[in-house]
Design an enzyme around this catalytic site. Structure first.
Site, PDB file in Angstrom:
ATOM      1  CG  HIS A  56      -2.179  -0.913   1.188  1.00 15.83           C
ATOM      2  ND1 HIS A  56      -2.871  -0.869   2.113  1.00 15.83           N
ATOM      3  CD2 HIS A  56      -2.286  -2.026   0.351  1.00 15.83           C
ATOM      4  CE1 HIS A  56      -3.608  -1.758   1.983  1.00 15.83           C
ATOM      5  NE2 HIS A  56      -3.316  -2.564   0.954  1.00 15.83           N
ATOM      6  CD  GLU A  58      -2.002   4.209   3.464  1.00 13.77           C
ATOM      7  OE1 GLU A  58      -3.330   4.195   3.858  1.00 13.77           O
ATOM      8  OE2 GLU A  58      -1.742   3.308   2.583  1.00 13.77           O
ATOM      9  CB  CYS A  86      -6.409  -0.317   5.155  1.00 12.33           C
ATOM     10  SG  CYS A  86      -4.884  -1.110   5.091  1.00 12.33           S
ATOM     11  CB  CYS A  89      -1.845   1.478   6.318  1.00 13.35           C
ATOM     12  SG  CYS A  89      -1.559   0.799   4.888  1.00 13.35           S
TER      13      CYS A  89
END
Length: 149
Positions: A56, A58, A86, A89
């Protein structure tokens, strides 16, 4: 007095990262990490490119920032991300002890707020910065994706 380096300025940089993800066919989420008004890390979703569910935006930015700083803690840093983090993260952000998280659009299904994911007690979270732009990019991506299938 105009402050050139404000939340809007840095969220625009995160949106540029999201556009890069979009161009690669990735879900368009982008992130930058800032300390002392300087971007020290950038990231965008690479889950398809790397065939890695943890890639992701992040996570990419957290790793880059830790490498830049030479340590795992991101105290005094701010993450700007186009979509609310999410659970995964948010968990990584918890362990990084990041000081601030600024996000654009909410993720009502998978976001850390509705899922009640704990952040570090000293982390301040703020949402809605360039929310419309972030949301529009995400919607455009999924409309195009559905039309291709």
């Amino acid at each position: 007095m105009i402050q050139p380096f404000d939340d809007t300025y840095f969220m625009k940089k995160a949106l540029q990262e999201a556009e890069m993800a979009y161009e690669k066919g990735e879900i368009p989420v982008g992130a930058v990490i800032v300390i002392d008004n300087k971007i020290i890390a950038r990231g965008h979703n690479l889950t398809e490119t790397l065939t890695d569910v943890t890639a992701h935006a992040e996570m990419q930015a957290i790793t880059a920032a830790a490498n830049f700083l030479g340590g795992k803690y991101l105290q005094k840093c701010t993450l700007y991300v186009t979509l609310e983090p999410c659970q995964m993260c948010a968990g990584a952000l918890y362990w990084s002890q990041i000081s601030n998280i600024v996000y654009g659009a909410r993720d009502l299904e998978r976001g850390c707020i509705n899922l009640k994911t704990k952040l570090h007690p000293k982390t301040i979270i703020k949402g809605g910065v360039l929310e419309e732009e972030a949301s529009t990019l995400m919607k455009r991506f999924f409309v195009e994706k559905r039309n291709l299938n």
